[in-house]
Each structure stands twice: as structure tokens, then as C-alpha cells.
Design a protein around this motif. Structure first.
Motif, PDB file in Angstrom:
ATOM      1  N   TYR A 165       1.798   1.827  -3.636  1.00  0.00           N
ATOM      2  CA  TYR A 165       0.847   2.097  -4.403  1.00  0.00           C
ATOM      3  C   TYR A 165       1.123   3.153  -5.603  1.00  0.00           C
ATOM      4  CZ  TYR A 165      -3.839   1.573  -6.567  1.00  0.00           C
ATOM      5  OH  TYR A 165      -4.840   1.745  -7.372  1.00  0.00           O
ATOM      6  N   PHE A 203       0.512   1.736  -9.457  1.00  0.00           N
ATOM      7  CA  PHE A 203      -0.917   1.701  -9.577  1.00  0.00           C
ATOM      8  C   PHE A 203      -1.082   1.565 -11.172  1.00  0.00           C
ATOM      9  CE2 PHE A 203      -0.399   5.983 -10.235  1.00  0.00           C
ATOM     10  CZ  PHE A 203      -1.222   6.604 -11.366  1.00  0.00           C
ATOM     11  N   LEU A 209       0.786  -1.115  -0.365  1.00  0.00           N
ATOM     12  CA  LEU A 209       0.078  -0.131   0.067  1.00  0.00           C
ATOM     13  C   LEU A 209       1.013   1.196  -0.043  1.00  0.00           C
ATOM     14  CD1 LEU A 209      -2.697  -0.939   2.600  1.00  0.00           C
ATOM     15  CD2 LEU A 209      -2.858  -0.938   0.136  1.00  0.00           C
ATOM     16  N   THR A 226      -4.470   5.793   0.079  1.00  0.00           N
ATOM     17  CA  THR A 226      -3.841   4.287   0.314  1.00  0.00           C
ATOM     18  C   THR A 226      -2.396   4.299   0.737  1.00  0.00           C
ATOM     19  OG1 THR A 226      -5.271   3.892  -1.409  1.00  0.00           O
ATOM     20  CG2 THR A 226      -3.572   2.424  -1.042  1.00  0.00           C
TER      21      THR A 226
END
Length: 447
Positions: free
Chosen positions: A161, A165, A158, A198
Motif C-alpha cells: 500500500y 496509495f 496491504l 496498513t
């Protein structure tokens, strides 16, 4: 001011105070200790599976064969194998957790032979504790592995991320990491705000993971220390054996000192005195005046020899201590010190003679150190009782710098006190003052 961690001899790592610009909470994910502990958790699962499988297989096989003569040897071999695996676990805990745990007591074989070995293995408490560890550690290893790996993987995934992504729209065919989805609705983390949140959640997971892993390995430390290390009884036996060696060495050193003092002092003086009296006897008829002078000199030598013998006897065990107790004996020692000494003894009764003697010689040696090394102008001696402990404290206003670990006379004094469950604490900063506190067990005088 933050703390850095190094190995120590207790249940894990000691804290060495060092200055860091980065707080400990932010440093933790990158510290070597965190990665070592995480590695310990990762290795625990496969190792625990092997230990559990071996222990259950061998013990079950031995139990099933108890109806034959092979059951007991197989049972003993299983316990011996568990002991070997326990030794590997102690080594792994030392290397990755910094856990300094002593080896348990060895097998107590009274005579050689295979049957004697089997009996010793079956009777050893260490064998059964390592078997228990092999069985109970597997569930904990599974739990700690699952918790640590999930927190570690999800935290870093996370946190990073924002860097990966783009993989979803480019290769997976969706807008981003799917947070929720059903037949009609889909929620993806794909806008800058959601990506930032996130990463922030991942940061919290990443920062919390080292402390979670540390809490998990704390349980491992307790299990290794309690089940694979020596018991309190065996550790106490080892301590008493060591203390007995210290007492024997101290007694031998005292005997050598007494022998040396007698040989170099009173004995040599008495030999010279006998020779002088022999010469005076020969000259008695030829030169009575010279013989009288020699007898007079011999009389002075006799007085000196008697004083040396009294000093030697006082060093072994002073009569004033036996007759009048610590108050009078310590006052006598203080009167011979080169600096003024104030003595305060507040005891409701006399302790046992052995404890009283150790207390006397402790204060005596400390006052001798003050006379020789402290350059003090004042000293004080306080003796009192606190519950079941006899407390001694010697304070001086000298130059300080005394250290038990320097191999000086204080080291031998600390060993003597430790041999009777006593403690010596030295507080002596450079420049002074020096405060030495001794603690002895209180044992009442037997009537």
C-alpha cells in the motif's frame, strides 16, 4: 538451523536440514513450494468443477437410463471416466504437492469382452472412490480457493500500500483507501502512521498465507491419498507378492549355493577318492605298500569329505538348532567366530521353527561379517522377546561403516527379514561401534 523442503514418498514434502540465514517464516512467501501449493489451489477450482459436472451428469444419465439396456454401459463409462480424471489428479498432486501416491489396483477382468469390462468397472472399489472424490472435492475446492486467494491478494495489496496509495488522490478523487464511510463520516488511510500500520497488517497476512495454504493442501493430500490411491488391502497384497518373490529368489539362491558347494566340494572330493581307491586296488597285488599308502590317503579324504558334508548340513539347518534351540545353536556359531562373542538368550519359550531358523541364520551371517570385515576384538549377541516381536541385536567394537543401502550382504539380509514382516536396523558410524538390530514376528512353536 532451518529446514528446506524437498520431495519424498510420503504424504508430501520431506524436510532436508540446511543452514539458512533467513528464518523459515520470512522465507515462506518466496519459496517455490509455497507457489506450487498456491497454484494447486488455484487449479483445483476449475478442475473440480469439470470433475463434478462430468460425474453428476454421467451418473444421473446412467441412472435415468437404467430402465433401458443403455443405463449400465453409461454408468460404467461414467465410472471409467472418473478413474481417468483420478489419474490426472494423482499426476497433478505429484507435480505440485510432491505427493507420491501409488496407482490403485487395475481392473480385475477375468476374461476379455465388453460385458466383462463393464462388470469389472462396476465391481472395482477404485471406481466408486474416484466418483466420491469427484463429488466431495468441489465444495472443498471452492472453500480453499476463496480462502487462499483472499489472504494472498489482501496480504500483498496491504503490504505494498505505501507504493500505490497515491493512486487514490491522483485518479480516484479521495484521500486514500477508505476504511469506513457513511453519509456524514469518512475515514481514509492517508497519513504516514496509518499507511505504516496498513503495511504491517499486510505483512502479517503475507507471512501467514503460506501456512494457511499449506494447511489447506494438507487436506487435499489426505483426500488424494485416501480416495485416489491404493487401499491398504491392495498395498498389502502388492507387498506380499513382492515378499513372495524375495522368498522364491532367496530359496533359489540357496539351492544354487548348495549345488555349487556339493559340486565343488564333497562331490569333487568323492570322485577323486573313487579314482584313488581304483588305483590302490590295481596296485594291491603288485605293490602292497604303495596300495596301503593310497588307502591311508583315501581314508583322510573320506574324513575331509564327511566334515564338508557336516558343514553343508549345518548351513542348511543345524541339528543343534532343532534339538536344543537358539541358545545352544547361537553359542555354537559364536564359538566358530574369529573374535570373542558373548551370547545372551532370554526367551520364555521357543518360537516357530521358521522364525527360529531365520533368527539363527541372521545372527550367523552377522557374525561372519564381523569375522571378515569388522576388525573387531569383541562382539555380543542378545536375543529377547518384546510382546509379539522377537528381538536380535549384534554389537561389535570394529571399524564400522556398514550400510544396508550399499548393496552388500546386509541388503539381502534386510530383504529376507522384510519377507516375513521383519525389520533390520543398522547403526554403524565410521570408526565404530556397529550395532545391528533385527526384529521378527513372534510365532509360538506348535506342539
Amino acid at each position: 538451523m532451518a529446514t528446506d523442503y524437498g520431495y519424498d514418498s510420503g504424504l508430501g514434502f520431506s524436510e532436508t536440514v540446511r543452514r539458512h540465514r533467513v528464518p523459515a517464516g520470512l522465507r515462506a512467501p518466496f519459496e517455490g513450494r509455497t507457489w506450487r501449493e498456491f497454484g494447486y489451489v488455484l487449479l483445483s477450482l476449475p478442475i473440480s468443477i469439470v470433475m463434478f459436472t462430468y460425474a453428476v451428469t454421467m451418473i444421473s444419465l446412467g441412472a435415468g437410463l437404467l430402465v433401458t439396456f443403455l443405463g449400465i454401459p453409461v454408468f460404467a463409462a461414467g465410472l471409467a471416466g472418473c478413474r481417468g480424471l483420478g489419474a490426472l489428479e494423482r499426476a497433478r498432486a505429484r507435480g505440485l504437492l510432491g505427493l507420491e501416491v501409488g496407482d490403485p489396483e487395475p481392473l480385475g477382468m477375468r476374461k476379455p469382452g465388453f460385458m466383462a469390462w463393464i462388470g469389472a468397472v462396476l465391481k472395482s472399489g477404485t471406481s466408486w472412490r474416484t466418483l466420491l472424490y469427484s463429488v466431495v472435492h468441489l465444495p472443498w475446492a471452492i472453500f480453499s480457493f476463496a480462502v487462499a486467494v483472499n489472504f494472498w491478494v489482501y496480504g500483498w495489496a496491504l503490504l505494498t500500500y505505501p507504493l500505490w496509495f497515491w493512486v487514490f488522490p491522483a485518479y480516484v478523487g479521495q484521500d486514500g483507501l477508505q476504511l469506513y464511510g457513511d453519509e456524514t463520516h469518512h475515514i481514509y488511510l492517508n497519513n504516514p502512521f496509518e499507511i505504516g500500520v496498513t503495511a504491517l497488517v499486510g505483512l502479517l497476512f503475507t507471512l501467514a498465507t503460506p501456512w494457511i495454504v499449506r494447511a489447506l493442501t494438507t487436506v487435499d493430500r489426505v483426500m488424494v491419498h485416501g480416495l485416489l490411491g491404493p487401499t491398504r488391502l491392495s498395498a498389502r497384497v502388492v507387498e506380499l507378492e513382492s515378499d513372495r518373490g524375495v522368498v522364491v529368489d532367496t530359496a533359489a539362491a540357496d539351492l544354487r549355493r548348495i549345488e555349487r558347494d556339493l559340486h565343488d566340494g564333497a562331490q569333487a572330493r568323492l570322485v577323486a577318492l573313487a579314482m584313488d581307491l581304483g588305483l590302490a586296488k590295481e596296485k594291491l597285488t603288485e605293490d602292497p605298500a604303495a596300495a596301503a599308502r593310497m588307502v591311508d590317503e583315501a581314508h583322510g579324504e573320506v574324513k575331509t569329505a564327511l566334515q564338508e558334508l557336516r558343514d553343508l548340513a549345518r548351513g542348511i539347518h543345524p541339528a543343534v538348532l532343532t534339538d536344543r534351540g537358539l541358545d545352544a545353536a547361537l553359542s555354537a556359531v559364536a564359538s566358530r567366530c574369529t573374535v570373542p562373542v558373548q551370547v545372551e538368550v532370554d526367551l520364555p519359550a521357543r518360537p516357530a521353527p521358521a522364525i527360529e531358523g531365520i533368527a539363527y541364520f541372521t545372527v550367523s551371517e552377522l557374525l561372519q561379517n564381523i569375522s571378515k570385515h569388522s576388525r573387531a576384538t569383541f562382539a555380543a549377541v542378545d536375543v529377547w522377546r518384546v510382546e509379539n516381536r522377537l528381538m536380535l541385536q549384534v554389537v561389535d567394537n570394529g571399524v564400522g561403516g556398514a550400510d544396508v543401502s550399499s548393496g552388500s550382504g546386509l541388503t539381502g539380509l534386510a530383504e529376507r527379514l522384510d519377507a516375513v514382516d521383519g525389520i533390520l536396523v543398522v547403526d554403524s558410524p565410521v570408526g565404530g561401534p556397529t550395532r545391528v538390530t533385527a526384529e521378527l514376528p513372534w510365532r509360538s512353536e506348535r506342539v
